[in-house]
Design an enzyme around this catalytic site. Structure first.
Site, PDB file in Angstrom:
ATOM      1  N   GLU A  20      29.857  56.281  45.149  1.00 51.25           N
ATOM      2  CA  GLU A  20      29.025  57.470  45.079  1.00 51.25           C
ATOM      3  C   GLU A  20      29.705  58.578  44.275  1.00 51.25           C
ATOM      4  O   GLU A  20      29.072  59.239  43.442  1.00 51.25           O
ATOM      5  CB  GLU A  20      28.715  57.989  46.493  1.00 51.25           C
ATOM      6  CG  GLU A  20      27.986  56.981  47.357  1.00 51.25           C
ATOM      7  CD  GLU A  20      28.906  56.147  48.227  1.00 51.25           C
ATOM      8  OE1 GLU A  20      28.552  55.867  49.370  1.00 51.25           O
ATOM      9  OE2 GLU A  20      29.992  55.771  47.725  1.00 51.25           O
ATOM     10  N   CYS A  44      32.106  60.633  51.541  1.00 51.00           N
ATOM     11  CA  CYS A  44      31.181  60.648  50.406  1.00 51.00           C
ATOM     12  C   CYS A  44      29.972  61.544  50.668  1.00 51.00           C
ATOM     13  O   CYS A  44      29.392  62.101  49.732  1.00 51.00           O
ATOM     14  CB  CYS A  44      30.703  59.233  50.100  1.00 51.00           C
ATOM     15  SG  CYS A  44      31.991  58.183  49.389  1.00 51.00           S
ATOM     16  N   ALA A  78      36.810  18.642  48.547  1.00 51.02           N
ATOM     17  CA  ALA A  78      36.232  17.810  47.492  1.00 51.02           C
ATOM     18  C   ALA A  78      36.302  16.359  47.951  1.00 51.02           C
ATOM     19  O   ALA A  78      37.304  15.930  48.532  1.00 51.02           O
ATOM     20  CB  ALA A  78      37.010  17.988  46.191  1.00 51.02           C
ATOM     21  N   TRP A 125      42.968  13.431  40.457  1.00 49.28           N
ATOM     22  CA  TRP A 125      42.103  14.502  40.973  1.00 49.28           C
ATOM     23  C   TRP A 125      40.782  13.872  41.364  1.00 49.28           C
ATOM     24  O   TRP A 125      40.257  13.025  40.636  1.00 49.28           O
ATOM     25  CB  TRP A 125      41.896  15.566  39.908  1.00 49.28           C
ATOM     26  CG  TRP A 125      43.141  16.256  39.505  1.00 49.28           C
ATOM     27  CD1 TRP A 125      43.901  16.023  38.409  1.00 49.28           C
ATOM     28  CD2 TRP A 125      43.757  17.347  40.189  1.00 49.28           C
ATOM     29  NE1 TRP A 125      44.959  16.888  38.346  1.00 49.28           N
ATOM     30  CE2 TRP A 125      44.887  17.721  39.447  1.00 49.28           C
ATOM     31  CE3 TRP A 125      43.464  18.047  41.357  1.00 49.28           C
ATOM     32  CZ2 TRP A 125      45.728  18.759  39.835  1.00 49.28           C
ATOM     33  CZ3 TRP A 125      44.303  19.081  41.731  1.00 49.28           C
ATOM     34  CH2 TRP A 125      45.405  19.423  40.984  1.00 49.28           C
ATOM     35  N   ARG A 152      39.761  31.355  44.712  1.00 44.82           N
ATOM     36  CA  ARG A 152      41.079  31.832  45.139  1.00 44.82           C
ATOM     37  C   ARG A 152      41.319  33.256  44.643  1.00 44.82           C
ATOM     38  O   ARG A 152      41.904  34.089  45.347  1.00 44.82           O
ATOM     39  CB  ARG A 152      42.181  30.920  44.593  1.00 44.82           C
ATOM     40  CG  ARG A 152      42.291  29.567  45.253  1.00 44.82           C
ATOM     41  CD  ARG A 152      43.467  28.805  44.683  1.00 44.82           C
ATOM     42  NE  ARG A 152      43.616  27.476  45.275  1.00 44.82           N
ATOM     43  CZ  ARG A 152      44.587  26.631  44.982  1.00 44.82           C
ATOM     44  NH1 ARG A 152      45.502  26.972  44.078  1.00 44.82           N
ATOM     45  NH2 ARG A 152      44.647  25.442  45.557  1.00 44.82           N
TER      46      ARG A 152
END
Length: 377
Positions: A58, A90, A160, A176, A190
């Protein structure tokens, strides 16, 4: 006329939400907030909260509007604060600026605000409308909302797996499972969370660094390892003093002091947590983590920690990457260990499910309903 006003309100609130989202992962422990100042149907000022300790959205927007601020309308994604924190309230700046109307997406669940900001504005003669894009604003700050209501961080469970539900081969080879695009997405996550947590088994098997690796470097989250008795190698990569984020080791009360000293000598903070017969009490562990101003936690492994987290009810959102490969093998691990359930009717069911193609992999993500039963460990 009312339809035109509502259409304008939606457009300007959408812009405020867009601004707020620019600070993903940078404002914690504060919420993300965007603000837009409008006069005569045109944006004359805008801003967002960049990071904790800096001006709120603001104030940035009012300053950006300059002389055009008087008698204007302020669109803001969260109720303006009415208390002193790192910065002044604010509402004082809004009242002093001469704003005529405030359109806010939602009330701030923070007990220090919780409607007090709106009351201050109304008492000053400012028109206040609340609820425009409330669902979108709540989703944007879901971690803030959860913490204010429970004192617990918002927890993502990410894993995964292959088409046949395996996270590694029978020899525990896991590199992988997914492709480069999916791995990049994980590093982007991350970069946005406050902390990343893994179990002792993952540290022993994979020796992960748990750092963020993006083209521009990214931000490393706090690295938390859960190990009931602290029986890990202090030289593991996750405990390395690499100048990045803090490293924490969560252990059970009563863990041998001499063992913990080896970690403390490497600059690792020890979290002494209550334990149950199955291991650490993860709900209380998360409460301790939250007391350290951590609002978002990413669980990345492994199957034992995933099962315990689901059983304890701390998981809010699951992110599952599915790779177009088949691994096979009775002894190949699946994403969630433990005993599992006995009946399909008792399975955890996700809500607000999203499906996305990420490279050659599929991402399925959704929220855990609060009325479902957790897996039995």
């Amino acid at each position: 006329m009312d339809g035109d006003i509502n259409s304008m309100d939606e457009r300007f609130m959408d812009r405020a939400l867009e601004l707020a989202a620019r600070a993903y992962g940078r404002t914690s422990p504060n919420p993300m907030v965007g603000a837009v100042v409008v006069r005569d149907g045109k944006i004359v000022g805008e801003g967002y909260h960049v990071r904790a300790g800096e001006d709120h959205a603001e104030v940035v927007a009012l300053r950006d509007a300059g002389e055009s601020v008087r008698d204007a309308t302020l669109y803001v994604t969260l109720e303006p604060c009415s208390h002193y924190g790192r910065t002044p309230p604010c509402v004082d700046a809004i009242i002093s600026a001469g704003i005529r109307r405030v359109v806010a997406a939602m009330t701030d669940p923070n007990p220090l605000v919780a409607g007090a900001g709106f009351r201050r504005l109304k008492d000053a003669g400012i028109e206040v409308d609340v609820g425009m894009r409330q669902a979108e604003a709540g989703r944007l700050n879901e971690a803030h909302v959860k913490f204010c209501r429970t004192g617990l961080p918002f927890v993502y469970l990410k894993y995964a797996m292959s088409l046949d539900g395996k996270v590694a081969t029978r020899t525990k080879d896991a590199r992988w499972v997914t492709g480069e695009d999916a791995r990049r997405r994980v590093h982007e996550l991350r970069d946005r969370v406050d902390a990343i947590m893994v179990g002792a088994g993952t540290v022993r098997a994979d020796d992960p660094a748990l750092t963020t690796r993006l083209p521009d470097g990214g931000r490393d989250p706090v690295r938390i390892v859960v190990s009931t008795m602290g029986d890990l190698d202090p030289s593991a990569r996750v405990f390395a003093d690499d100048g990045g984020a803090p490293r924490w080791l969560a252990v059970a009360d009563g863990c041998p002091v001499e063992r913990l000293g080896m970690f403390e000598n490497r600059g690792v903070d020890i979290l002494n947590c209550p334990a149950t017969a199955q291991g650490l009490d993860l709900r209380e562990t998360m409460r301790l983590v939250g007391e350290r101003d951590v609002r978002t936690v990413l669980l990345e492994g492994g199957p034992t920690l995933a099962a315990a987290a689901l059983e304890s009810g701390i998981v809010d959102k699951i992110m599952c990457f599915i790779a177009p490969i088949v691994i096979g093998g009775m002894d190949a691990p699946s994403p969630v260990a433990g005993r599992g359930i006995e009946r399909i009717a008792d399975a955890l069911r996700l809500t607000d499910v999203g499906i996305e193609l990420v490279g050659s992999d599929v991402l399925i993500e959704g929220y855990i309903g609060r009325d479902t039963k957790c897996l039995q460990v």
